[in-house]
Write an enzyme that holds these catalytic residues in place. Structure first.
Site, mmCIF file in Angstrom:
data_model
loop_
_atom_site.group_PDB
_atom_site.id
_atom_site.type_symbol
_atom_site.label_atom_id
_atom_site.label_comp_id
_atom_site.label_asym_id
_atom_site.label_seq_id
_atom_site.Cartn_x
_atom_site.Cartn_y
_atom_site.Cartn_z
ATOM 1 N N SER A 133 0.816 -1.210 0.000
ATOM 2 C CA SER A 133 0.000 0.000 0.000
ATOM 3 C C SER A 133 0.853 1.265 0.000
ATOM 4 O O SER A 133 0.420 2.309 -0.490
ATOM 5 C CB SER A 133 -0.922 0.001 1.228
ATOM 6 O OG SER A 133 -1.810 -1.094 1.193
ATOM 7 N N PHE A 157 3.593 -10.233 -6.926
ATOM 8 C CA PHE A 157 2.135 -10.299 -6.996
ATOM 9 C C PHE A 157 1.605 -9.615 -8.264
ATOM 10 O O PHE A 157 0.542 -8.989 -8.245
ATOM 11 C CB PHE A 157 1.478 -9.656 -5.770
ATOM 12 C CG PHE A 157 1.924 -10.210 -4.444
ATOM 13 C CD1 PHE A 157 2.387 -11.514 -4.321
ATOM 14 C CD2 PHE A 157 1.896 -9.425 -3.299
ATOM 15 C CE1 PHE A 157 2.793 -12.026 -3.102
ATOM 16 C CE2 PHE A 157 2.306 -9.917 -2.070
ATOM 17 C CZ PHE A 157 2.757 -11.222 -1.970
ATOM 18 N N TYR A 234 1.812 10.282 -9.172
ATOM 19 C CA TYR A 234 0.549 10.967 -9.425
ATOM 20 C C TYR A 234 -0.243 10.269 -10.533
ATOM 21 O O TYR A 234 -1.468 10.199 -10.472
ATOM 22 C CB TYR A 234 0.823 12.432 -9.775
ATOM 23 C CG TYR A 234 1.582 13.136 -8.678
ATOM 24 C CD1 TYR A 234 0.913 13.568 -7.529
ATOM 25 C CD2 TYR A 234 2.954 13.325 -8.754
ATOM 26 C CE1 TYR A 234 1.601 14.183 -6.498
ATOM 27 C CE2 TYR A 234 3.649 13.941 -7.726
ATOM 28 C CZ TYR A 234 2.977 14.375 -6.593
ATOM 29 O OH TYR A 234 3.652 14.968 -5.567
ATOM 30 N N GLU A 243 -9.825 1.842 -10.615
ATOM 31 C CA GLU A 243 -9.451 0.503 -10.170
ATOM 32 C C GLU A 243 -10.342 0.051 -9.020
ATOM 33 O O GLU A 243 -10.778 -1.108 -8.967
ATOM 34 C CB GLU A 243 -7.986 0.482 -9.735
ATOM 35 C CG GLU A 243 -7.513 -0.881 -9.274
ATOM 36 C CD GLU A 243 -6.033 -0.912 -8.893
ATOM 37 O OE1 GLU A 243 -5.591 -1.939 -8.351
ATOM 38 O OE2 GLU A 243 -5.328 0.099 -9.133
ATOM 39 N N GLY A 340 -23.105 -26.654 3.606
ATOM 40 C CA GLY A 340 -22.659 -27.606 4.618
ATOM 41 C C GLY A 340 -21.366 -28.295 4.212
ATOM 42 O O GLY A 340 -20.477 -27.683 3.618
ATOM 43 N N THR A 366 -6.225 -2.347 0.681
ATOM 44 C CA THR A 366 -6.951 -3.101 1.701
ATOM 45 C C THR A 366 -8.108 -2.276 2.279
ATOM 46 O O THR A 366 -8.149 -1.046 2.158
ATOM 47 C CB THR A 366 -6.022 -3.498 2.860
ATOM 48 O OG1 THR A 366 -5.571 -2.297 3.517
ATOM 49 C CG2 THR A 366 -4.820 -4.293 2.361
#
Length: 397
Positions: A133, A157, A234, A243, A340, A366
């Protein structure tokens, strides 16, 4: 039932995309989930149909229709494989957007147009092993040498990272300047010094190839820098609104799919001589799920409307992303519970919906980061802004 945001032509387009998904995507998702990637042919097919360029200007092969793009995101998310949807939406919704918005004409002709045709696969390279982040803390560097930049560092990632032909990479051109020293570059993955690690194994989104990328003295022409030097932070922030709306749209559609699956199973599953759908406790649970989805949908559509109208949608997009991302996890978990023991078995698709849902409150920022942005946006805390908060405010204007 339609929604006031979409006209008749949009609803007809939705039906067209839904048929495409049902005929050409859903039958293959088990195969793609096992393979850990979607084939290039899917990108080419989506490009042929114009689905990858919906929000882009017509001169680059696009449709200039943001709402149609939102519909495509929703319908792809209903295919039952979050990773399959993510591969296409990360390509067109996130990775090539900086080229369109901030690149020069040569870059658009060379990279954007082929990407919208599905002839090139694109990825966005920002996240690093020590930088998530906190975009300002990236360590990948780009040093100017004559008419080139030399890139060194790593990313992780990265969606589409295994199969990408181009990666829009964030790198420090002034390492000591923090967020004010970041630039963006288009890196062709065949460039010497660029390497791709293994396809990372993930809890969910398994049909989306996700990689670690390494840059060892990768020489990139200065002409591949996107926009101005040191303006990359920026540029990144300016696409965060869209996004986050994409993530919210996908979350709502995925939650809807999970509810549909739970309702179907509850009609078929017999216990104590009756379908479990007749038990009031499950009826009420599914009502709660439906109400939660509608809350998320209306937050998301309001953010989409504000953004489509060219208004500052930071608050609305952030709220939608935070709420919808948590909603899809709650709804998918409830859907699995309704199944279940069967829900815990791999042959039932609800387990995939549950696994895929978990990333939605992490990727794209997040829930905790969304809440921090909202603290500032709502004026709850007047303390001095951090770099990423500043970026979100500056670029929402």
């Amino acid at each position: 039932m339609g929604h006031w945001l979409f006209g008749k032509e949009h609803e007809m387009f939705r039906q067209s995309v839904r048929k495409f998904v049902e005929k050409e995507v859903t039958p293959h998702i088990e195969e793609w989930e096992r393979a850990g990637e979607v084939p290039r042919s899917l990108f080419r097919r989506a490009g042929e149909l114009g689905y990858l360029g919906l929000k882009f200007p017509e001169e680059y092969g696009g449709g200039n229709d943001l709402l149609a793009d939102a519909i495509f995101v929703e319908e792809m998310s209903r295919c039952g494989s979050g990773g399959t949807a993510a591969a296409l939406t990360a390509h067109s919704g996130i990775a090539v957007t900086p080229i369109w918005r901030f690149g020069d004409e040569e870059q658009k002709q060379r990279y954007l147009i082929p990407a919208l045709r599905g002839e090139m696969i694109a990825a966005l390279g920002i996240t690093e092993p020590d930088s998530g982040s906190d975009v300002a803390s990236i360590r990948t560097t780009a040093r100017r040498v004559g008419d080139s930049y030399i890139l060194n560092g790593s990313k992780t990632f990265i969606t589409n990272g295994v199969n990408a032909d181009i990666v829009c990479v964030a790198a420090k051109t002034e390492p000591e300047a923090g967020h004010r020293g970041i630039s963006l570059f288009v890196v062709e993955t065949k460039t010497p010094g660029f390497s791709v690690g293994k396809n990372l194994r993930k809890l969910g989104w398994r049909a989306s190839d996700t990689a670690e990328l390494a840059f060892e003295d990768v020489r990139v022409p200065a002409g591949n820098r996107i926009g101005q030097e040191n303006q990359g932070f920026y540029y990144i922030m300016q696409n965060f609104q869209w996004e986050r709306i994409l993530m919210a749209l996908s979350s709502v559609a995925s939650a809807e799919k999970a509810l549909e699956q739970a309702m179907r199973y509850s009609r078929e599953r017999i216990q104590f001589g009756v379908p479990i759908q007749q038990f009031q406790v499950l009826q009420h649970k599914m009502v709660d799920m439906a109400v939660d989805i509608e809350k998320a949908r209306n937050l998301t559509y309001w953010a989409l409307y504000q953004y489509q109208q060219g208004k500052d949608a930071v608050t609305e997009a952030t709220m939608a992303k935070a709420y919808a991302g948590e909603t899809v996890s709650r709804v998918s978990d409830a859907a699995l519970q309704i199944h279940g023991g069967a829900g815990y078995m791999m042959e039932y698709p609800v387990q995939r919906y549950w696994r895929d849902a978990r990333i939605m409150s992490i990727g794209g920022g997040t829930t905790q980061i969304m809440n921090e942005i909202l603290v500032k946006q709502l004026g709850i805390n007047k303390e001095e802004e951090t770099a990423w908060q500043s970026g979100n405010r500056i670029n929402s204007r």
